[in-house]
Write a protein that holds these residues in place. Sequence first.
Motif, PDB file in Angstrom:
ATOM      1  N   LEU A 280      -7.861  19.122  13.573  1.00  0.00           N
ATOM      2  CA  LEU A 280      -6.862  18.218  13.150  1.00  0.00           C
ATOM      3  C   LEU A 280      -6.353  17.021  14.005  1.00  0.00           C
ATOM      4  O   LEU A 280      -6.208  17.264  15.382  1.00  0.00           O
TER       5      LEU A 280
ATOM      6  N   MET B 298       2.663  20.530  12.959  1.00  0.00           N
ATOM      7  CA  MET B 298       1.336  20.567  12.500  1.00  0.00           C
ATOM      8  C   MET B 298       0.511  21.678  12.719  1.00  0.00           C
ATOM      9  O   MET B 298      -0.141  22.242  11.854  1.00  0.00           O
TER      10      MET B 298
ATOM     11  N   THR C  72       1.612  11.330   5.496  1.00  0.00           N
ATOM     12  CA  THR C  72       2.674  11.725   5.353  1.00  0.00           C
ATOM     13  C   THR C  72       3.865  10.668   5.594  1.00  0.00           C
ATOM     14  O   THR C  72       3.619   9.593   5.620  1.00  0.00           O
TER      15      THR C  72
ATOM     16  N   ALA D 158      -7.947  15.978   8.893  1.00  0.00           N
ATOM     17  CA  ALA D 158      -8.418  17.478   9.210  1.00  0.00           C
ATOM     18  C   ALA D 158      -9.471  17.904   8.475  1.00  0.00           C
ATOM     19  O   ALA D 158      -9.878  17.383   7.488  1.00  0.00           O
TER      20      ALA D 158
ATOM     21  N   TYR E 119      -7.672  13.624   4.452  1.00  0.00           N
ATOM     22  CA  TYR E 119      -6.644  13.127   5.208  1.00  0.00           C
ATOM     23  C   TYR E 119      -5.490  13.134   4.291  1.00  0.00           C
ATOM     24  O   TYR E 119      -5.632  13.479   3.165  1.00  0.00           O
TER      25      TYR E 119
ATOM     26  N   TYR F 210      -3.207  13.846  14.234  1.00  0.00           N
ATOM     27  CA  TYR F 210      -2.374  13.060  13.673  1.00  0.00           C
ATOM     28  C   TYR F 210      -1.886  11.772  14.568  1.00  0.00           C
ATOM     29  O   TYR F 210      -1.925  11.832  15.661  1.00  0.00           O
TER      30      TYR F 210
ATOM     31  N   VAL G 177      -2.482  12.291   8.806  1.00  0.00           N
ATOM     32  CA  VAL G 177      -3.193  13.314   9.373  1.00  0.00           C
ATOM     33  C   VAL G 177      -4.780  13.567   8.827  1.00  0.00           C
ATOM     34  O   VAL G 177      -5.011  12.892   7.530  1.00  0.00           O
TER      35      VAL G 177
ATOM     36  N   TRP H 138      -3.448  15.638  -0.321  1.00  0.00           N
ATOM     37  CA  TRP H 138      -4.691  15.562   0.656  1.00  0.00           C
ATOM     38  C   TRP H 138      -5.603  14.895  -0.244  1.00  0.00           C
ATOM     39  O   TRP H 138      -6.034  14.938  -1.444  1.00  0.00           O
TER      40      TRP H 138
END
Length: 257
Positions: free
Chosen positions: A5, A17, A214, A221, A211, A7, A219, A232
């Motif tokens: 992950l 997270m 937010t 991941a 991704y 961020y 993010v 997502w």
Amino acid sequence: MCRWLAYQGTPCFLDEMLLQPAHSLVMQSMEATKAVTAVNADGFGLAWYGLLPTPAVYHEVMPAWSDGNLKSIAEHTLSHRFMAHVRASTGTNTSRENCHPFNVDNWLFMHNGQIPEFESLRYNMERQLDESFYLKRRGSTDSELIFLLLLQKGLLDSPRDALCSVIDDIEAEMRARNIKEPFKASLCLSDGKQFWGVRYATSGKPPTLFYKETEGGVVLASEPFDEKREGWTTVPEQSFVDIQGKEVTITPFRCDG
């Protein structure tokens, strides 16, 4: 397969997270849902940027769920940009030196995937490193070797060009050895100012990559970390991801080899 992950955005505590979500990265280390290997217990790593241009890095060989230090660090560390990785080894030993993210100066690199039959390619590929980069090698993974080759191939000037060049070299070595299994990777890079990512496979499906934008940032991941998994976006296969601030740019990624 490993889980990771990354961020960047408004500073937040790392546990927001890594620990708090229902399907957090620590939970994924016990039960990943979008990986060939459900359990990722061969160590973990965490790296974050603060006031300095170089990151802080924490590696441990224990499973992420069993390390009390990780919980304490994550609950008390505020960062605007960080990366975390839980490892499922593809053959190399479990050691701190083999845990991601890998760090050289201000750069960080982490990777999910593998060079097939790496031990048969390792000698020739390590010989491609100039002495100055070879001496930076601390572990025995294919991932760290990819990172050092990227630095040597011009990562500082163009991450995309460096990635194409290194992947071309890997696939050339595979063809020379008549290795039919594909090279696969989802990976992330940072210079402390932004992120780059790749989802790629020589053939077949590459490892998953998602991704999410937010309220505070972005993010990137291996798999979503919240229970409902809303918001997502799947990164398409054979894609290059460029994340500057909250702006995500995705373009096709193909190599010449």
